[in-house]
Motif scaffolding. Structure first.
Motif, PDB file in Angstrom:
ATOM      1  N   ARG A  73      67.773  20.740  30.555  1.00 20.94           N
ATOM      2  CA  ARG A  73      66.319  20.515  29.625  1.00 20.94           C
ATOM      3  C   ARG A  73      67.293  19.567  28.247  1.00 20.94           C
ATOM      4  NH1 ARG A  73      63.619  21.883  33.489  1.00 20.94           N
ATOM      5  NH2 ARG A  73      63.460  24.122  33.256  1.00 20.94           N
ATOM      6  N   ALA A  76      65.164  16.690  27.005  1.00 16.78           N
ATOM      7  CA  ALA A  76      64.095  16.176  26.553  1.00 16.78           C
ATOM      8  C   ALA A  76      64.550  16.546  24.916  1.00 16.78           C
ATOM      9  CB  ALA A  76      63.681  17.399  26.775  1.00 16.78           C
ATOM     10  N   ILE A  77      65.675  17.412  25.144  1.00 19.84           N
ATOM     11  CA  ILE A  77      66.333  17.884  23.662  1.00 19.84           C
ATOM     12  C   ILE A  77      66.386  16.732  22.909  1.00 19.84           C
ATOM     13  CG2 ILE A  77      68.095  18.999  22.517  1.00 19.84           C
ATOM     14  CD1 ILE A  77      67.388  21.361  23.834  1.00 19.84           C
ATOM     15  N   ALA A  78      67.781  15.809  23.953  1.00 25.23           N
ATOM     16  CA  ALA A  78      68.755  14.184  23.310  1.00 25.23           C
ATOM     17  C   ALA A  78      67.214  13.876  22.525  1.00 25.23           C
ATOM     18  CB  ALA A  78      68.721  14.140  24.343  1.00 25.23           C
ATOM     19  N   ARG A  79      66.123  13.636  23.695  1.00 26.75           N
ATOM     20  CA  ARG A  79      65.466  12.298  22.932  1.00 26.75           C
ATOM     21  C   ARG A  79      64.523  12.896  21.632  1.00 26.75           C
ATOM     22  NH1 ARG A  79      60.922  12.813  27.534  1.00 26.75           N
ATOM     23  NH2 ARG A  79      59.771  11.528  25.892  1.00 26.75           N
ATOM     24  N   GLY A  80      64.309  14.121  21.574  1.00 33.04           N
ATOM     25  CA  GLY A  80      63.098  14.312  20.236  1.00 33.04           C
ATOM     26  C   GLY A  80      64.686  13.671  19.310  1.00 33.04           C
ATOM     27  N   LEU A  81      66.271  14.284  18.966  1.00 31.80           N
ATOM     28  CA  LEU A  81      66.564  14.923  18.654  1.00 31.80           C
ATOM     29  C   LEU A  81      66.770  12.663  18.266  1.00 31.80           C
ATOM     30  CD1 LEU A  81      68.822  16.138  16.732  1.00 31.80           C
ATOM     31  CD2 LEU A  81      70.433  15.523  19.033  1.00 31.80           C
ATOM     32  N   ARG A  82      67.098  11.571  19.756  1.00 32.55           N
ATOM     33  CA  ARG A  82      66.927  10.852  18.670  1.00 32.55           C
ATOM     34  C   ARG A  82      66.093   9.823  18.429  1.00 32.55           C
ATOM     35  NH1 ARG A  82      71.261   7.971  19.748  1.00 32.55           N
ATOM     36  NH2 ARG A  82      70.568   7.497  17.509  1.00 32.55           N
ATOM     37  N   THR A  84      64.991  10.963  15.570  1.00 31.50           N
ATOM     38  CA  THR A  84      65.291  11.954  14.294  1.00 31.50           C
ATOM     39  C   THR A  84      66.701  10.818  13.440  1.00 31.50           C
ATOM     40  OG1 THR A  84      65.757  14.064  14.817  1.00 31.50           O
ATOM     41  CG2 THR A  84      63.723  13.411  14.507  1.00 31.50           C
TER      42      THR A  84
ATOM     43  N   HIS B  61      61.486  21.520  24.178  1.00 33.22           N
ATOM     44  CA  HIS B  61      62.120  20.361  24.525  1.00 33.22           C
ATOM     45  C   HIS B  61      62.291  19.759  22.887  1.00 33.22           C
ATOM     46  CE1 HIS B  61      63.590  22.886  27.767  1.00 33.22           C
ATOM     47  NE2 HIS B  61      65.407  23.705  27.070  1.00 33.22           N
ATOM     48  N   LEU B  62      61.886  18.537  23.250  1.00 29.38           N
ATOM     49  CA  LEU B  62      61.590  17.098  22.031  1.00 29.38           C
ATOM     50  C   LEU B  62      61.351  17.672  20.783  1.00 29.38           C
ATOM     51  CD1 LEU B  62      58.726  15.265  24.424  1.00 29.38           C
ATOM     52  CD2 LEU B  62      61.346  14.473  23.995  1.00 29.38           C
ATOM     53  N   ILE B  64      61.920  20.434  20.293  1.00 29.68           N
ATOM     54  CA  ILE B  64      63.415  21.428  19.745  1.00 29.68           C
ATOM     55  C   ILE B  64      64.425  20.377  19.253  1.00 29.68           C
ATOM     56  CG2 ILE B  64      65.691  22.310  20.706  1.00 29.68           C
ATOM     57  CD1 ILE B  64      63.754  23.975  21.722  1.00 29.68           C
ATOM     58  N   GLY B  65      64.425  19.428  19.861  1.00 35.32           N
ATOM     59  CA  GLY B  65      65.376  17.788  18.952  1.00 35.32           C
ATOM     60  C   GLY B  65      64.989  18.115  18.535  1.00 35.32           C
TER      61      GLY B  65
END
Lengths: 278, 391
Positions: A73, A76-82, A84, B61-62, B64-65
């Motif tokens: 996953r 997906a985490i990295a996409r959300g972080l990207r 922000t 997960h998005l 969380i990011g």
């Protein structure tokens, strides 16, 4: 790696807990070397990892900010972080083949679809080696592993003319390359191009696992044997031989040709915020 | 204050925006779809980000990011999506990521009936992920207006406790149209009792201190603090470690930061006719509590000594309301009986504990009055065809 590790890596994580003879360190070094050659500093990169050999051994090595996602996953985490992080911050992910091409393939395809700016190094030890050695989605046909004692006979993403990089190319990734751990500077050059692409870059890097893959497939933990076995089946693109499994080099380069995910979202949000237009 | 005749989905959206939420990632699912739609309309106007995940697992997960990047983030779903949060929910608990998660209950198991209310995730919200060794905060409103307030409160608690908070609503709350007042400025928010807590940045080096303290800023990436977060057992600095003692320290924090500070949210409940030690206490949460409250008022007029206890703070379960030996009736939107099990556990041993369950539709006032009468006469409730389960 001394000058590199002093600059970029945490002393607490050196040496790593990898098995002796593991080729992951070669891949890891290539990534850090590429970061160095691009003149990037510790604060320029947020480093993410997956689980398994590749994730666990590289997690927390980077001196700067780092995270390890749940299995598959991290894209997906990295996409959300990207969305922000400031656009100039680089996201580098070191993950394994099971993570990227198995459990995480859906998320990887969607990260490619939206061309999210991140550089993913898929460290491929040809199966699930941290759990003792079971076949995966890139294990060469016929290979013996603990879950394919008669030789691997399932279809996978690198058999029957399939190429997982083709899947990702058509999903929208803008830079794709393949190497083996022994490619040295050639791999570094590809990783540099990947990091410079403002979009999704993925470098598939096969590395030797003497402990769990070599011991089952070749019947020996002799490090040299598994290194030779991989090297013999790798050749630069365009110079493939009959037994070539891994054609190395840049597979697809459409760097900076498509709008990047976070940039495009930010631009749209800004327009809507200003005009509130439907 | 601006008044609207709108859905709970609208109220929740406005509440989230008032709480400072600027990121929503979701996946379409009835009956939470309109919430995603409202967010897609409202967030960009506020400079916030709305995106759709490839599935619910990706959506959380998005979030969380985005939370790791310093945003207040939320997602919303129904039961079939909530189970797909198992993976990221655990990660967010372990890495102590503040998030707000809305679950609008429908009729399960699996897809079941999509456009009808259910309360099948009472226990799932307590254990939204595997592994144990954690405590969760779950709040359940019973109207659109209250949902707005509870969502603001959930964001507030998630920041102070560094943990995801689930708001458990149901289809009637999210889809139903009600009279809703939305505060238009900070002053009006304060007037309505809305509490806000800003996102702060943890600068380390102790990212996961082994204490039960709250108000520790969460881990935020991208500020070069050297922050580390992972799915493994963390040391206080965030390094991964395979050590039972270290894991116990971490688990202690995950359990007791919540258990030891329950006073911050265990005041969230409603008691009606409970001052004179009633012979029967009717326990409920969410939409059924509205019917229960009316039925209890009616029963009082009829001379029955009945009281109503409505839980808003569901988890950690507020045992303190069940110290008195008396008769209890749990009214729920499911046929298997979930809340009643906790009442059985929390109430004194020889209390008489009954259950009345409907699903997909609310119990009626005559149903409830009949049940109160039976219980007060010492009779047991019975199953009534496909409509009603009782014992």
């Amino acid at each position: 790696m001394d000058y590199l590790s002093k600059k970029y890596l945490r002393s607490r994580k050196i040496p790593s807990t990898a098995c002796s003879g593991c080729g992951l360190g070669l891949n890891h070094k290539a990534v850090v070397q590429a970061v160095y050659e691009l003149g990037l500093e510790v604060e320029d990169v947020v480093w993410g990892t997956s689980i398994g050999c590749a994730g666990r051994q590289t997690f927390g090595t980077w001196k700067g900010d780092g995270f390890a996602g749940t299995h598959g996953r991290v894209y997906a985490i990295a996409r959300g972080l990207r969305l922000t992080l400031p656009p100039e911050k680089k996201i580098i992910l070191t993950v394994g083949d099971g993570d990227a091409f198995g459990i995480g393939l859906l998320h990887l395809i969607h990260a490619s679809r939206c061309n999210a700016d991140m550089t993913i190094i898929v460290n491929d030890n040809l199966g699930y080696m941290s759990t003792g050695g079971q076949y995966g989605w890139t294990t060469p046909h016929g290979s013996k592993t603990d879950s394919s004692p008669y030789g691997m006979y399932e279809h996978n993403l690198m058999s029957d003319g399939m190429d997982v990089l083709g899947v990702l190319k058509h999903a929208g990734a803008t830079f794709l390359a393949r190497h083996v751990a022994m490619d040295g500077q050639r791999a570094v050059e590809s990783i540099k191009k990947g990091i410079q692409n403002r979009g999704l870059s993925l470098i598939h890097m096969v590395f030797p696992c003497p402990t769990n893959f070599g011991s089952r497939e070749l019947g020996t933990r002799d490090t040299v044997k598994i290194y030779e076995w991989i090297e013999n089946q790798a050749a630069p693109l365009g110079q493939e031989k009959e037994n070539t499994v891994w054609a190395t080099g840049v597979y697809f380069d459409a760097s900076n040709s498509r709008p990047e995910f976070s940039e495009s979202i930010r631009k749209n949000v800004e327009t809507i915020r200003r005009t509130a237009a439907l | 204050m601006k008044r609207y005749l709108e859905t709970g989905n609208f109220a929740i959206t406005e509440g989230a925006i008032l709480a400072g939420c600027r990121f929503f990632a979701g996946y379409p699912i009835t009956p939470a779809t309109e919430l995603a739609e409202a967010m897609s309309y409202r967030l960009p106007q506020m400079g916030g980000i709305y995106i759709q995940g490839e599935d619910e697992c990706a959506a959380l997960h998005l979030c969380i990011g985005a939370a790791l990047g310093g945003y207040k983030a939320m997602t919303a779903t129904s039961g079939p999506g909530y189970i797909l949060y198992a993976d990221p929910y655990g990660w967010a608990i372990g890495c102590e990521i503040p998030l707000m998660i809305l679950n609008s209950g429908r009729v399960g198991p699996v897809s079941g009936i999509t456009g009808a209310p259910g309360q099948g995730e009472f226990y799932l919200t307590r254990y939204p992920t595997q592994g144990g060794n954690f405590e969760t905060i779950v709040l359940a409103p019973n109207s659109a207006q209250e949902a707005m307030a509870i969502v603001v409160e959930a964001f507030y608690l998630s920041e102070r406790f560094r943990t995801p908070v689930t708001v458990l609503a149901d289809q009637l709350i999210t889809d139903g149209f009600e009279d809703i007042s939305v505060p238009e400025n900070e002053g009006e928010m304060e007037e309505m009792g809305f509490r806000k807590w800003p996102r702060k940045i943890n600068r380390g080096p102790e990212f996961y201190p082994a204490t039960d303290e709250i108000d520790i800023p969460p881990v935020v990436l991208g500020h070069n603090t050297g922050a580390l977060c992972s799915d493994w057992t963390p040391t206080e600095e965030g390094y991964d470690i395979e050590e039972v003692a270290a894991h116990h320290k971490h688990a202690y924090r995950l359990i007791y930061k919540i258990r030891n500070h329950r006073d911050l949210f265990n005041t969230l409940y409603e008691k009606t006719f409970m001052d004179d030690d009633p012979d029967l206490v009717v326990v409920s949460y969410g939409t059924p509590s509205r019917v229960v409250n009316t039925a209890v008022k009616k029963a009082r007029q009829m001379g029955m000594k009945v009281g109503a206890l409505r839980l808003i703070n569901l988890w950690p379960f507020p045992d303190e309301h069940f110290t008195r030996k008396t008769k209890y009736l749990s009214v729920e939107l499911n046929w298997d009986g979930q809340l009643v099990r906790e009442v059985q556990r929390a109430a004194p041993k020889d209390s008489k504990i009954n259950f009345l369950g409907t699903c997909g539709d609310l119990p009626t006032i005559p149903d409830l009055i009949e049940a109160f009468t039976k219980i007060l006469r010492g009779q047991s409730l019975e199953r009534r065809g496909w409509e009603l389960e009782g014992w």
